[in-house]
Design a protein around this motif. Structure first.
Motif: not given
Length: 759
Positions: A216-218, A309-315
């Motif tokens: 959740l923190r990540l 979604g892609r931007r969140l995954l990249s982080h």
């Protein structure tokens, strides 16, 4: 057979160029069919000949040397007829032609099938046998299937070679043309900069974890990073966009709220799924929901969700961002462009956008139109990964992309760009003038809205009212049905912004094709299912709250009209009217002094066309939804690439239906308007003027050109054009007739600045 087809297709897809692809095809097909020869002949339009480009079984020296025109030889016969040909004794056929270079005198039997791509014969696939062989139905089926499977692959391989300046014969060529869909008008010359996807959600696996709090923190950290990225991008565009247009970035931020996508991901993580897997699951669900919607604008929100979604995954993966260098006159190219990608380019360097996927209703296309950046979308045949650094010409009027343009083509488009600049300056001067023909007939031009961002843009372009306010857009941004007070606030903003001009608000148009996340509907055929007025009449508690809010919001303004979508019969109209009347009486009994709004019917389905007079007798006005009406009349899904070219609102059947609707409304003394793409097409607007429509409603981008053209016409001339057009029975001839008529008047250059370009 299916396994063999799959293997061949896979091998061809990784071939380095067209010759390599053809070599694989002939070798594998010959082996699969146990034949002595397999050859591919490609049609070269510049020579009007079918040329042997690959063979397994004939002499290799014949490749590139043996050719024939369509009226000669068995290959020419297959190509010209676009039909499969089976011969047990080929040499006895009158069209048989002997080529010494091939050594084919030894081959008796012949099976040839055309290779067809987008209705055009691009080549012929042939197998031959030394002895007489009666090719059976299984042989024919395999070769036809192979041809169908490989036609696109061959076209793609040829296009890929063209990008690097190599044609079928491996020689240099001047330019290659790729066809897409116009996303934003204009033309651009520049250098392609390819943006690759940030991260691949599809390959993220499921993984059960015990450290839920850490996951959740990540995810919270990734959320905050993406929010900051979006705010920075919005700030970078602040000098190019008005605050209302920058609000599109607020949509991204809203999707990241706990009540939307972020909350759904957190719920999945709490069930024991790791953050990346939860993100993939939620994004996939949201994307599927949007992609099954019928409304173009809402369906395009799927690309926004994927980009987030892609931007969140990249982080989450701490992926390295692609480092790009943007030269002067950058044309940004990607599989699926997003507003965030657009915001990363220095504004003084960006001149054009190309997206392989997407449509005119994507957020990036909306922003591009607002910023005046020429854009092409849905360029599905464009091998975009090979484009980086290549010189491009982008034609946002017709949806064309040219690679390696010739000096002549560059010069012609440079002139178009300069003319465009002068025309835009002239159109701005029409803003405060009415839409009035040379003989004094006035035709109000209204706009379609859905977001508050649309308001100022519409006003600055001289809109005289709102012909269609899509109320469902506001419902899409919430996690529940908005309350009555929340809806009153939303509707009041629109009504006040345009007051005293009229505002026509369409009641909630949702259904199996446009479900809300909190009101899911799944159907096998959503286009013909539970949607529009059918849903809201089945749920009067939803409908009544909405119409109460609309009427209450108009208190003291009285510029509201209510429009009912997807009406297919009189009974639906009467039931809706009763609920609206009841809502109005409730409000007046509560002490609210407000006028009863006019109630209109959308004519979108064939049954409404045939009952238009009965509907007009009961309703206060009619409004034609040209997009859906065309789609339903022609039985064509305009978003299906295979049949989209059949979608044409200038089809004779559509024109006849429109005339019938106008006649029905006017016979009952009621006004009739039209909204959709047809209303925003200046050429089509001439016919709508002649038919007697009382107003046109369109995207505000199209309003200046529609006004410009109608102010150059007389009503009488428009009616003469209509009389001529209704005698024509094919859409193509109708288009050419209208364009020729405007050319004679010297009016077509503004509407079609690139019509004089020779390609």
């Amino acid at each position: 057979m299916l396994n063999m087809l799959r293997i061949i297709s896979q091998e061809v897809n990784v071939a380095k160029d067209l010759p390599a692809a053809l070599t694989i095809i002939v070798k594998q097909v010959r082996a699969a069919m146990n034949s002595h020869v397999c050859s591919v002949y490609l049609y070269e339009a510049d020579r009007d000949r079918y040329v042997l480009r690959a063979t397994d079984g004939l002499k290799k020296r014949a490749v590139g040397k043996v050719s024939m025109p369509p009226h000669e030889g068995l290959v020419g016969l297959v190509g010209s007829r676009a039909e499969t040909l089976i011969l047990e004794d080929a040499m006895s056929h009158p069209r048989f032609r002997y080529f010494p270079e091939t050594g084919e005198e030894r081959y008796a039997s012949f099976l040839g099938t055309p290779i067809i791509h987008h209705r055009q014969v691009v080549g012929v696939l042939v197998v031959q046998q030394k002895e007489r062989r009666q090719f059976d139905e299984g042989d024919e089926a395999f070769l036809v299937t192979m041809s169908a499977q490989l036609s696109g692959v061959i076209a793609h391989a040829e296009a890929t070679g063209s990008i690097r300046g190599l044609g079928k014969r491996g020689k240099g060529i001047q330019e290659a043309r790729f066809i897409g869909v116009p996303g934003a008008p204009g033309a651009a010359l520049g250098t392609a900069v390819v943006v690759l996807p940030i991260a691949d959600l599809d390959v993220v696996p499921d993984k059960t974890v015990s450290d839920i709090s850490n996951q959740l923190r990540l995810f919270d950290a990734a959320l905050e990073s993406v929010r900051n990225d979006i705010r920075k991008l919005s700030e970078r565009l602040s000098t190019q966009l008005r605050p209302q247009e920058r609000a599109l970035f607020d949509v991204y931020l809203m999707m990241l709220e706990p009540s939307a996508l972020a909350g759904d991901v957190n719920r999945v993580i709490r069930k024991g799924q790791w953050a990346q897997g939860a993100l993939r699951q939620v994004v996939s669900e949201h994307v599927q929901r949007f992609e099954h919607m019928d409304d173009d604008y809402l369906r395009e929100r799927a690309s926004d969700v994927k980009d987030l979604g892609r931007r969140l995954l990249s982080h989450l993966q701490q992926a390295h961002q692609q480092t790009l260098v943007y030269p002067d006159n950058t044309i940004l190219v990607s599989e699926e462009l997003s507003p965030a990608m657009l915001g990363e380019v220095p504004p003084d360097k960006l001149v054009g956008l190309v997206s392989v996927l997407g449509s005119r209703n994507s957020h990036v296309a909306i922003l591009a139109r607002a910023m005046g950046i020429p854009t092409v979308v849905a360029a599905v045949d464009l091998p975009y990964t090979r484009l980086d650094g290549i010189e491009l010409i982008l034609d946002g009027y017709h949806g064309d992309v040219f690679t390696n343009p010739s000096a002549l083509l560059r010069q012609q488009y440079a002139e178009v760009i300069e003319e465009d600049r002068l025309i835009t300056r002239d159109l701005d001067s029409l803003r405060s003038l009415p839409c009035e023909t040379l003989d004094g007939h006035q035709l109000p031009l209204w706009v379609n809205t859905g977001l508050l961002a649309d308001v100022q843009r519409a006003q600055q372009r001289g809109a005289e009212g709102v012909g269609l306010y899509r109320s469902e857009v506001a419902f899409m941004g919430t996690s529940r049905f908005p309350s009555e007070s929340e809806q009153v606030e939303m509707y009041r903003q629109q009504l006040e912004a345009f007051h005293p001009l009229p505002v026509t608000m369409r009641t909630l148009d949702i259904g199996g094709d446009k479900p809300l996340s909190y009101f899911p509907i799944k159907e096998t055929n959503p286009y013909l299912g539970w949607r529009g007025i059918r849903v809201t009449l089945d749920h009067p508690e939803i409908f009544s709250v909405q119409v109460r809010a609309m009427i209450k919001a108009s208190a003291g303004l009285n510029n509201l009209s209510i429009l009912l979508p997807m009406i297919s019969g009189v009974d639906e109209l009467e039931d809706a009217q009763q609920l609206i009347q009841r809502a109005w009486h409730e409000l007046t009994n509560e002490g609210i002094d407000v006028q009863m709004p006019q109630i209109g019917v959308m004519i979108e389905v064939p049954s409404a066309v045939y009952q238009a007079r009965e509907l007009a007798r009961i309703a206060d006005f009619l409004s034609v939804g040209s997009n859906d009406l065309t789609q339903y009349l022609l039985a064509v899904d305009r978003n299906n690439a295979r049949v989209a070219d059949l979608y044409d609102y200038l089809h004779p059947a559509v024109l006849m239906a429109l005339q019938d609707v106008v006649a029905a409304a006017h016979t009952e003394g009621k006004k009739v308007s039209i909204c959709g793409e047809m209303a925003g097409d200046p050429v089509a607007a001439v016919l709508l003027l002649a038919m007697g429509f009382d107003s046109l409603s369109m995207n505000s981008t199209h309003l200046p050109k529609v006004k410009w053209l109608l102010r150059k016409m007389t009503l009488q001339h428009a009616q003469q054009l209509l009389e001529k057009v209704v005698t024509i029975n094919t859409p193509k001839v109708i288009h050419s007739t209208l364009n020729a008529a405007l050319d004679e008047l010297g009016l077509n250059k503004v509407l079609n600045p690139v019509s004089s370009v020779q390609t």
